[in-house]
Design a protein around this motif. Structure first.
Motif, PDB file in Angstrom:
ATOM      1  N   ASP A  14       0.860  -1.187   0.000  1.00  0.00           N
ATOM      2  CA  ASP A  14       0.000   0.000   0.000  1.00  0.00           C
ATOM      3  C   ASP A  14       0.892   1.231   0.000  1.00  0.00           C
ATOM      4  O   ASP A  14       2.080   1.151   0.304  1.00  0.00           O
ATOM      5  CB  ASP A  14      -0.892   0.036   1.239  1.00  0.00           C
ATOM      6  CG  ASP A  14      -1.970  -1.029   1.217  1.00  0.00           C
ATOM      7  OD1 ASP A  14      -2.204  -1.624   0.143  1.00  0.00           O
ATOM      8  OD2 ASP A  14      -2.574  -1.276   2.273  1.00  0.00           O
ATOM      9  N   TRP A  15       0.315   2.387  -0.298  1.00  0.00           N
ATOM     10  CA  TRP A  15       1.108   3.605  -0.295  1.00  0.00           C
ATOM     11  C   TRP A  15       0.235   4.794   0.042  1.00  0.00           C
ATOM     12  O   TRP A  15      -0.986   4.735  -0.025  1.00  0.00           O
ATOM     13  CB  TRP A  15       1.829   3.816  -1.628  1.00  0.00           C
ATOM     14  CG  TRP A  15       0.895   3.960  -2.791  1.00  0.00           C
ATOM     15  CD1 TRP A  15       0.369   5.125  -3.286  1.00  0.00           C
ATOM     16  CD2 TRP A  15       0.363   2.908  -3.600  1.00  0.00           C
ATOM     17  NE1 TRP A  15      -0.454   4.854  -4.339  1.00  0.00           N
ATOM     18  CE2 TRP A  15      -0.472   3.491  -4.563  1.00  0.00           C
ATOM     19  CE3 TRP A  15       0.521   1.523  -3.597  1.00  0.00           C
ATOM     20  CZ2 TRP A  15      -1.152   2.748  -5.507  1.00  0.00           C
ATOM     21  CZ3 TRP A  15      -0.170   0.777  -4.549  1.00  0.00           C
ATOM     22  CH2 TRP A  15      -0.981   1.390  -5.487  1.00  0.00           C
ATOM     23  N   LEU A  16       0.902   5.872   0.407  1.00  0.00           N
ATOM     24  CA  LEU A  16       0.231   7.134   0.705  1.00  0.00           C
ATOM     25  C   LEU A  16       0.055   7.897  -0.609  1.00  0.00           C
ATOM     26  O   LEU A  16       0.999   8.040  -1.368  1.00  0.00           O
ATOM     27  CB  LEU A  16       1.074   7.958   1.680  1.00  0.00           C
ATOM     28  CG  LEU A  16       1.375   7.265   3.003  1.00  0.00           C
ATOM     29  CD1 LEU A  16       2.534   7.955   3.705  1.00  0.00           C
ATOM     30  CD2 LEU A  16       0.149   7.214   3.880  1.00  0.00           C
ATOM     31  N   THR A  17      -1.152   8.385  -0.848  1.00  0.00           N
ATOM     32  CA  THR A  17      -1.412   9.059  -2.119  1.00  0.00           C
ATOM     33  C   THR A  17      -1.111  10.547  -2.083  1.00  0.00           C
ATOM     34  O   THR A  17      -1.011  11.181  -3.128  1.00  0.00           O
ATOM     35  CB  THR A  17      -2.881   8.858  -2.558  1.00  0.00           C
ATOM     36  OG1 THR A  17      -3.740   9.376  -1.535  1.00  0.00           O
ATOM     37  CG2 THR A  17      -3.178   7.388  -2.796  1.00  0.00           C
ATOM     38  N   GLU A  18      -0.975  11.108  -0.885  1.00  0.00           N
ATOM     39  CA  GLU A  18      -0.700  12.537  -0.728  1.00  0.00           C
ATOM     40  C   GLU A  18       0.630  12.737  -0.015  1.00  0.00           C
ATOM     41  O   GLU A  18       0.904  12.074   0.980  1.00  0.00           O
ATOM     42  CB  GLU A  18      -1.811  13.221   0.074  1.00  0.00           C
ATOM     43  CG  GLU A  18      -3.192  13.091  -0.531  1.00  0.00           C
ATOM     44  CD  GLU A  18      -3.332  13.799  -1.863  1.00  0.00           C
ATOM     45  OE1 GLU A  18      -2.668  14.848  -2.053  1.00  0.00           O
ATOM     46  OE2 GLU A  18      -4.092  13.302  -2.708  1.00  0.00           O
ATOM     47  N   ASN A  19       1.418  13.681  -0.479  1.00  0.00           N
ATOM     48  CA  ASN A  19       2.715  13.957   0.141  1.00  0.00           C
ATOM     49  C   ASN A  19       2.604  14.742   1.442  1.00  0.00           C
ATOM     50  O   ASN A  19       3.583  14.878   2.162  1.00  0.00           O
ATOM     51  CB  ASN A  19       3.622  14.709  -0.830  1.00  0.00           C
ATOM     52  CG  ASN A  19       4.001  13.858  -2.022  1.00  0.00           C
ATOM     53  OD1 ASN A  19       3.780  12.651  -2.043  1.00  0.00           O
ATOM     54  ND2 ASN A  19       4.560  14.487  -3.042  1.00  0.00           N
ATOM     55  N   ASP A  20       1.420  15.260   1.740  1.00  0.00           N
ATOM     56  CA  ASP A  20       1.210  16.031   2.965  1.00  0.00           C
ATOM     57  C   ASP A  20       0.378  15.274   3.992  1.00  0.00           C
ATOM     58  O   ASP A  20      -0.163  15.884   4.927  1.00  0.00           O
ATOM     59  CB  ASP A  20       0.528  17.365   2.643  1.00  0.00           C
ATOM     60  CG  ASP A  20       1.438  18.302   1.879  1.00  0.00           C
ATOM     61  OD1 ASP A  20       2.656  18.276   2.128  1.00  0.00           O
ATOM     62  OD2 ASP A  20       0.935  19.062   1.036  1.00  0.00           O
ATOM     63  N   THR A  21       0.277  13.976   3.881  1.00  0.00           N
ATOM     64  CA  THR A  21      -0.537  13.187   4.799  1.00  0.00           C
ATOM     65  C   THR A  21      -0.105  13.396   6.249  1.00  0.00           C
ATOM     66  O   THR A  21      -0.938  13.638   7.123  1.00  0.00           O
ATOM     67  CB  THR A  21      -0.474  11.688   4.434  1.00  0.00           C
ATOM     68  OG1 THR A  21      -0.976  11.517   3.100  1.00  0.00           O
ATOM     69  CG2 THR A  21      -1.278  10.851   5.406  1.00  0.00           C
ATOM     70  N   LEU A  22       1.183  13.296   6.530  1.00  0.00           N
ATOM     71  CA  LEU A  22       1.641  13.452   7.911  1.00  0.00           C
ATOM     72  C   LEU A  22       1.511  14.890   8.409  1.00  0.00           C
ATOM     73  O   LEU A  22       1.260  15.104   9.598  1.00  0.00           O
ATOM     74  CB  LEU A  22       3.083  12.961   8.062  1.00  0.00           C
ATOM     75  CG  LEU A  22       3.294  11.465   7.880  1.00  0.00           C
ATOM     76  CD1 LEU A  22       4.769  11.114   8.108  1.00  0.00           C
ATOM     77  CD2 LEU A  22       2.399  10.645   8.785  1.00  0.00           C
TER      78      LEU A  22
END
Length: 114
Positions: A98-106
């Motif tokens: 799986d992966w994070l789709t947004e670079n600003d998630t954190l």
């Protein structure tokens, strides 16, 4: 307040996808995180792919690979590693592949936890 995040990522036989998982973490604009990948007795090179990328990018202090010698499964892997995580860290559970789709998630999560 800057929160500390830890990605907890059980992984089994996702050698072809695991680099996308890792690079979505590396792309985060918020940098106060670390990652624990748990190779759950994969038949492929899942754990080695993560170790090679971490070594190549000099991220051995930020990315850890735990290799199991017997199959634990997702739940046991998660619970087993949570015991070793500091109370001041926020766990982000992400499956291998799986992966994070947004670079600003954190960054977004940090604002919520403030």
């Amino acid at each position: 307040m800057e929160n500390n995040f830890v990605f907890l990522t059980p992984a089994f036989n996702c050698e072809k996808e695991i680099n996308q998982t890792l690079f979505s973490m590396l792309a985060q604009s918020y940098k106060n995180w670390r990652a624990i990948f748990i190779d759950d007795v994969s038949d492929d090179n899942t754990g080695q792919v993560v170790e090679d990328i971490a070594k190549k990018l000099g991220l051995g202090d930020k990315i850890k690979v735990v290799r199991r010698e017997e199959k634990f499964g997702e739940t046991k892997n998660t619970l087993s590693e949570i015991e070793n995580i500091d109370d001041n860290e926020i766990v982000c559970r992400l499956d291998g592949g799986d992966w994070l789709t947004e670079n600003d998630t954190l960054t977004y999560l940090n604002e919520i936890y403030k």
